[in-house]
Design a protein around this motif. Sequence first.
Motif, PDB file in Angstrom:
ATOM      1  N   ASN A   1       0.861  -1.178   0.000  1.00 29.27           N
ATOM      2  CA  ASN A   1       0.000   0.000   0.000  1.00 29.27           C
ATOM      3  C   ASN A   1       0.894   1.224   0.000  1.00 29.27           C
ATOM      4  O   ASN A   1       1.731   1.377   0.886  1.00 29.27           O
ATOM      5  CB  ASN A   1      -0.907   0.012   1.231  1.00 29.27           C
TER       6      ASN A   1
ATOM      7  N   GLU B   1      -4.309  13.103  -0.462  1.00 33.01           N
ATOM      8  CA  GLU B   1      -3.584  11.866  -0.169  1.00 33.01           C
ATOM      9  C   GLU B   1      -4.371  10.730  -0.790  1.00 33.01           C
ATOM     10  O   GLU B   1      -5.563  10.587  -0.531  1.00 33.01           O
ATOM     11  CB  GLU B   1      -3.485  11.642   1.339  1.00 33.01           C
ATOM     12  N   VAL B   2      -3.716   9.956  -1.609  1.00 37.89           N
ATOM     13  CA  VAL B   2      -4.389   8.827  -2.242  1.00 37.89           C
ATOM     14  C   VAL B   2      -3.563   7.574  -1.973  1.00 37.89           C
ATOM     15  O   VAL B   2      -2.334   7.586  -2.099  1.00 37.89           O
ATOM     16  CB  VAL B   2      -4.535   9.043  -3.758  1.00 37.89           C
ATOM     17  N   PHE B   3      -4.269   6.529  -1.577  1.00 41.46           N
ATOM     18  CA  PHE B   3      -3.577   5.264  -1.343  1.00 41.46           C
ATOM     19  C   PHE B   3      -3.723   4.383  -2.568  1.00 41.46           C
ATOM     20  O   PHE B   3      -4.781   4.326  -3.183  1.00 41.46           O
ATOM     21  CB  PHE B   3      -4.174   4.549  -0.132  1.00 41.46           C
ATOM     22  N   PHE B   4      -2.667   3.713  -2.879  1.00 43.43           N
ATOM     23  CA  PHE B   4      -2.712   2.765  -3.989  1.00 43.43           C
ATOM     24  C   PHE B   4      -2.178   1.416  -3.528  1.00 43.43           C
ATOM     25  O   PHE B   4      -1.237   1.350  -2.728  1.00 43.43           O
ATOM     26  CB  PHE B   4      -1.863   3.243  -5.165  1.00 43.43           C
ATOM     27  N   LYS B   5      -2.827   0.397  -4.031  1.00 44.96           N
ATOM     28  CA  LYS B   5      -2.327  -0.950  -3.762  1.00 44.96           C
ATOM     29  C   LYS B   5      -1.589  -1.401  -5.008  1.00 44.96           C
ATOM     30  O   LYS B   5      -2.107  -1.292  -6.122  1.00 44.96           O
ATOM     31  CB  LYS B   5      -3.511  -1.874  -3.482  1.00 44.96           C
ATOM     32  N   ILE B   6      -0.400  -1.877  -4.835  1.00 47.31           N
ATOM     33  CA  ILE B   6       0.426  -2.169  -6.009  1.00 47.31           C
ATOM     34  C   ILE B   6       1.316  -3.373  -5.744  1.00 47.31           C
ATOM     35  O   ILE B   6       1.724  -3.616  -4.600  1.00 47.31           O
ATOM     36  CB  ILE B   6       1.267  -0.922  -6.378  1.00 47.31           C
TER      37      ILE B   6
ATOM     38  N   LEU C   1       1.049   3.569 -11.748  1.00 44.21           N
ATOM     39  CA  LEU C   1       0.556   4.326 -10.600  1.00 44.21           C
ATOM     40  C   LEU C   1       0.562   5.821 -10.904  1.00 44.21           C
ATOM     41  O   LEU C   1      -0.387   6.539 -10.602  1.00 44.21           O
ATOM     42  CB  LEU C   1       1.449   4.031  -9.403  1.00 44.21           C
TER      43      LEU C   1
ATOM     44  N   ALA D   1      -2.243   6.692 -13.160  1.00 42.94           N
ATOM     45  CA  ALA D   1      -3.525   6.626 -12.460  1.00 42.94           C
ATOM     46  C   ALA D   1      -3.720   7.859 -11.595  1.00 42.94           C
ATOM     47  O   ALA D   1      -4.791   8.473 -11.585  1.00 42.94           O
ATOM     48  CB  ALA D   1      -3.563   5.365 -11.600  1.00 42.94           C
TER      49      ALA D   1
ATOM     50  N   ILE E   1      -9.095   0.683   0.381  1.00 48.04           N
ATOM     51  CA  ILE E   1      -8.139   1.657  -0.131  1.00 48.04           C
ATOM     52  C   ILE E   1      -8.839   2.550  -1.130  1.00 48.04           C
ATOM     53  O   ILE E   1      -9.609   2.094  -1.982  1.00 48.04           O
ATOM     54  CB  ILE E   1      -6.944   0.928  -0.742  1.00 48.04           C
ATOM     55  N   GLU E   2      -8.546   3.803  -0.980  1.00 46.55           N
ATOM     56  CA  GLU E   2      -9.275   4.788  -1.766  1.00 46.55           C
ATOM     57  C   GLU E   2      -8.880   4.749  -3.236  1.00 46.55           C
ATOM     58  O   GLU E   2      -9.709   4.768  -4.120  1.00 46.55           O
ATOM     59  CB  GLU E   2      -8.985   6.158  -1.175  1.00 46.55           C
TER      60      GLU E   2
ATOM     61  N   GLY F   1      -7.567   2.408  -4.968  1.00 48.41           N
ATOM     62  CA  GLY F   1      -7.885   1.191  -5.689  1.00 48.41           C
ATOM     63  C   GLY F   1      -6.659   0.332  -5.931  1.00 48.41           C
ATOM     64  O   GLY F   1      -5.527   0.730  -5.651  1.00 48.41           O
TER      65      GLY F   1
ATOM     66  N   ILE G   1      -4.050  -1.164  -8.158  1.00 50.31           N
ATOM     67  CA  ILE G   1      -3.452  -0.759  -9.433  1.00 50.31           C
ATOM     68  C   ILE G   1      -3.449  -1.915 -10.426  1.00 50.31           C
ATOM     69  O   ILE G   1      -3.714  -1.759 -11.610  1.00 50.31           O
ATOM     70  CB  ILE G   1      -2.016  -0.251  -9.199  1.00 50.31           C
ATOM     71  N   ASP G   2      -3.160  -3.124  -9.914  1.00 51.66           N
ATOM     72  CA  ASP G   2      -2.971  -4.231 -10.837  1.00 51.66           C
ATOM     73  C   ASP G   2      -4.270  -4.705 -11.461  1.00 51.66           C
ATOM     74  O   ASP G   2      -4.285  -5.214 -12.571  1.00 51.66           O
ATOM     75  CB  ASP G   2      -2.286  -5.382 -10.107  1.00 51.66           C
TER      76      ASP G   2
END
Lengths: 108, 729
Positions: free
Chosen positions: A23, A32-37, A46, A49, B104-105, B107, B109-110
């Motif tokens: 995260n 602030e933006v969270f990304f799951k990667i 990312l 996006a 998670i806001e 989203g 990515i994958d």
Amino acid sequence: MADQDQSPNGAQPEGNPQSEHLNIKVTDNNNEVFFKIKRSTKLEKLMNAFCERQGKDVKTVRFLFDGTRVTGQDTPDILEMNDGDTLEVHQEQIGGSMMVYRREWDEV
Amino acid sequence: MAANADMDWQATTNLGAITEPSAPSTTRIGGFFSSLCGFVRKPVYAIIRAFRREKKAANARNNIRRRVPISPIPTRERVLQGDGDIITPIVERKRKASEEVGDIEGGDIDSMKPSKRRLRELDTNFNDYSPWKTELWVQETIKESALLPDSSVSQEEHETKYIAHAGRNRSSISPLRADTKKHPSYRFSPYKRTPRPVLPKVVTLSRAQNGLREFLWAADEEDEKDTMDEETPKQDNTAQSQAEPVKAEAIGAKSMPANLARPAPIQQKMPSPSTTNDEKSTEASSSLFDEEEDAEYRAYLRRDHLSFDADGYKLPIDGWISPETKKWNEEHQQRLAAQAAIEQQTPSRPPRKFSPDTSPDPLQEVTLKVKIEKTEKTIYTSPFVEDVPQEEEKGRSASPVVEIKPEIAPQTKSPAADVSAVKEQPEAIVEEDASVLTDILETPAKQLQNLKISEDTTAKEYRTPKAGIFGTVRTDRKTRRQVLIEERELEKARGEYKLVPLSAEWDRKVRNAVKNGHARWEATDFARVVPQYSGFGHQSKWLNDAVINDYIAMVAQHGCRDDRSTQVPTVAALSSYFFAKMSDPANAPKRWTRKIAGKSLLECELILLPINSGSHWTLCTIEPKKCKVTMYNSMGHGSNASHARTILGYLKFHLGNAFEEGKWTVNDKGVSPQQTNSDDCGVFACTTARQIMLGQMDKTPYTHEIMPIARKRLVAELVNGGLIKADES
């Protein structure tokens, strides 16, 4: 030092050290933006996006991780990122001189 | 408008005299229409109402109720049981989404699909190269390739297949169908893009036809036999001459020296006695195959070559000589002979030398002459002479032709002629040679005379060896570190990294980088630095952070090249974005300054910090060992002092107790060359950082005149990944 202890170390287990997903917080001072990667995903995805979300041009924006610029080809693995790390987004800095501004003042 | 309408209406209807034209007329019309609508409306509504009533009644009859969403009542029991119905669908959807993404806001990515715009960017030619289309094409080609005639497939089999195919796809057979292709609607159909291969017609021969063909074949064969019988006796005479090229080829392929490619001194027209009758007969039988023609054909294939001997003869290629070359060589030999004859008649003119290897050294010529006289085979004096095997030479000398014409062939380049040439040469050359010789002979002696003991360069400076374990002598030794530092001092004194103009090669590289970008730098970044090399007319000459930060980081890296890996870096670079963080030191990101964290900053020698404020680049250097903060501004004015204060404030916070108030000094007017235009401040900041790191800032400060060079060097050094030395650039 306390600072050095905080520094990311790949060998140290933090919760789930080799988890595939991370995260990552992307901050823009305002947002602030969270990304799951994934660890192996290129950060280009990312960046695109985030820029699409914020309505920015990718070329005029710099993503910094620990003060160094991140390129689209980097991955979290290359940068040794950990869960919850932040990427800072800054506007491109351009500079020539102050002369232009002074001229403007003179004209006014 | 209303009045106009009324007037029109009056005109058309002509309803007699009206005293008040506007108001009453409208009421009259409205009344008229409303009464008309009322008449219509009442029965319509009545019908609708009746229909609804009937439907209601029908529903009641069929026990169908009006559909109303009914949510279950969230009683306590139900909640405790975890009944799914209680949760409204929206809440449920949110819960599911959060489960998938992990609350998670931004989203995942994958799993995120690319946007439509992105897709469009990615494959602009989607239709042309789409996978489904290619697959279709592949399938079609496979289908059709299976139907093409194959040698392994028998004719009947192929025929059946072809017919089957034709049945399926009549467009390939029926002329009527084929005509439809001309119809305009066909022009826009996708089938036009994949043209079908033209299938060969299947020829079926009748039995009679087959018989005729066989008969003809047989007749042909007989004819051929006859002609062969007739030809064989004729070929006996010419057999040998025809066989020659092949022979030559066979010999040449093994290990034939280059000279053998030449013809024998004079052509042998007589057949050699070694050839027996048996050989002749074999040759005759093999001559069905026209060898001469074949050789010619080969010569044509290989093309006549143009590589020459030292004497002007054509050389063989891979030990093979074409008959044409052979002929040419013979002609050349005759030419040379003729030339030699003319030269002999007029001996005043020295003969021309073809071989460049024959040196003017008389000694060598003498030895050559001796050798040649010994062997007495003095046909060629080219350097290849020694390589020629003796048997061949014997054969040559024994050949009768030499005896017939002894004046022409051997004297082309006889040693006698050479010697005479040397004699006949003007004296000056000989003298020169002599002087050179004497020089060579005397030089060691002269050198010895000139040598002086004081200038002895061979003696090295040997350092006194270490004192051993039992040794008592203490010697002054230098650590590796000290030696390294000395070397660097020397480097500085020599000025190895001077700002000199780039070479043509580097210039080309810079041009390429500006046009196409390099590694992480895009073309637009570099186009700001060297705008004249980018192909887009007017460009901004102002540098951006991508170039400046990276360049200053590279400069710092150069400063750290002698560091140990565990050491605090000697020279550190901070990002230009860090200055904004310095104003609030408590919240400044500590990870940015990991390497110089806390007190370890004091071990650092130089910290470079580019500052961008008010679209102007300046440079700040922090020298923790000297407790100095210096601002370098290429414009000579601005808010340097306030910047310095912020930096000092940050340092105070960063160092904590290690910060000594009185020690630190701030110089907000560092000596920097000044810019004369409004574009170069970024370049000045970079170049100043470079020169400071190299220690050249005080000794040889640069000027604004060097800016065009500095701009190109900036790109070149970024491309190089390190500073470029003056002699390497």
